[in-house]
Write an enzyme that holds these catalytic residues in place. Structure first.
Site, PDB file in Angstrom:
ATOM      1  N   ASP A  50      18.360  29.449  43.255  1.00 19.84           N
ATOM      2  CA  ASP A  50      17.145  29.973  43.868  1.00 19.84           C
ATOM      3  C   ASP A  50      17.458  30.787  45.118  1.00 19.84           C
ATOM      4  O   ASP A  50      16.582  31.499  45.616  1.00 19.84           O
ATOM      5  CB  ASP A  50      16.179  28.838  44.230  1.00 19.84           C
ATOM      6  CG  ASP A  50      16.678  28.005  45.399  1.00 19.84           C
ATOM      7  OD1 ASP A  50      15.896  27.767  46.339  1.00 19.84           O
ATOM      8  OD2 ASP A  50      17.841  27.571  45.373  1.00 19.84           O
ATOM      9  N   ASP A  91      22.274  24.717  40.879  1.00 24.18           N
ATOM     10  CA  ASP A  91      22.022  24.422  42.279  1.00 24.18           C
ATOM     11  C   ASP A  91      20.998  23.282  42.288  1.00 24.18           C
ATOM     12  O   ASP A  91      20.449  22.917  41.246  1.00 24.18           O
ATOM     13  CB  ASP A  91      21.473  25.675  42.969  1.00 24.18           C
ATOM     14  CG  ASP A  91      21.038  25.421  44.391  1.00 24.18           C
ATOM     15  OD1 ASP A  91      21.817  24.849  45.163  1.00 24.18           O
ATOM     16  OD2 ASP A  91      19.893  25.782  44.731  1.00 24.18           O
ATOM     17  N   ASP A 115      18.673  22.141  45.622  1.00 27.47           N
ATOM     18  CA  ASP A 115      17.521  22.302  46.514  1.00 27.47           C
ATOM     19  C   ASP A 115      16.724  23.550  46.181  1.00 27.47           C
ATOM     20  O   ASP A 115      17.259  24.662  46.145  1.00 27.47           O
ATOM     21  CB  ASP A 115      17.995  22.376  47.969  1.00 27.47           C
ATOM     22  CG  ASP A 115      18.530  21.033  48.455  1.00 27.47           C
ATOM     23  OD1 ASP A 115      17.771  20.050  48.420  1.00 27.47           O
ATOM     24  OD2 ASP A 115      19.701  20.967  48.866  1.00 27.47           O
TER      25      ASP A 115
END
Length: 245
Positions: free
Chosen positions: A188, A11, A13
């Site tokens: 996250d 991922d 961001d």
């Protein structure tokens, strides 16, 4: 745990780069005009979703405020564009990515960001993102085929970009399941963890500690939870260990 990993999906961001602080600051700057604040239980439901779906859900949490989704998106985009040049890599990220590249482990980014926003966020980090050799999957690349995480499609598509025969739907053949099991996802966001597990891959969850306090129970459990990518030990996953310093 000791699964043999052949490829890694990241991922972006809040995982590779510290953009989540920008989203939070800009969102609360706008909501503050109406006496509202985005709390972490709300933010947890937005992380990993495409921007229109994210903004729609955000504003649904504050019925009655005088701003449309389109107005919110236009204003927040202007504010975020001014802040993207301040974005930095998160701890341990450069070391891990360089290590995987050194050992010829295929890597790819799978982000809910649009290509336009990826270009702006990465503008000052071009040297780092060059390690991915163009293997960057953005929301535009899967538009019309998924509504975003927690659907697994973006991770399956990303594996396909690396040449892995994993199929494109949650259901799959036995050979596709084996290929999926060789992938490791770093995330996250709660929805990102769910997407990775639904894709049949292993998932390392690296959440903001404030997310741990509000994350709801889920049948999709990450295979490892870390407070920082800097604590990741590649050898636990059948990957080459870091060089002894």
């Amino acid at each position: 745990m000791e699964r043999k990993i052949d490829y890694v999906i990241f991922d972006m961001d809040g995982l590779l780069i510290d953009t989540e602080r920008v989203y939070t600051e800009v969102t609360n700057d706008i909501l503050g005009r109406y006496g509202k604040t985005m709390t972490w239980d709300i933010k947890a439901q937005l992380m990993g979703k495409p921007q229109f779906e994210s903004a729609t859900h955000l504003l649904s949490c504050f019925p009655g405020i005088d701003i449309t989704v389109d107005q919110f998106l236009i204003e927040s985009q202007e504010k975020k564009d001014a802040m993207w040049p301040t974005v930095q890599l998160l701890p341990g990220v450069q070391k891990l990515v360089q290590h995987l590249v050194k050992h010829n482990v295929p890597i790819v980014v799978a982000t809910a960001s649009s290509r336009r926003n990826f270009d702006r966020k990465s503008e000052n980090l071009k040297e780092f993102f060059d390690y991915f050799q163009g293997n960057i999957v953005c929301a535009d690349d899967v538009a019309g085929k998924t509504t975003g995480k927690p659907e697994p499609y973006i991770f399956l598509h990303a594996a396909g970009v690396l040449g892995k025969a994993v199929g494109s739907t949650e259901q799959c053949t036995d050979p596709e399941a084996v290929e999926r099991s060789r992938g490791l996802v770093f995330e996250d966001a709660v929805y990102g963890v769910q997407a990775g597990k639904r894709a049949g891959m292993s998932v390392v969850w690296v959440p903001d500690e404030r997310l741990l306090d509000v994350a709801s129970a889920s049948p999709y459990i990450p295979d490892e939870i870390l407070t920082s990518i800097g604590h990741f030990k590649p050898e636990k996953w059948g990957l080459p260990p870091y060089d002894t310093e």
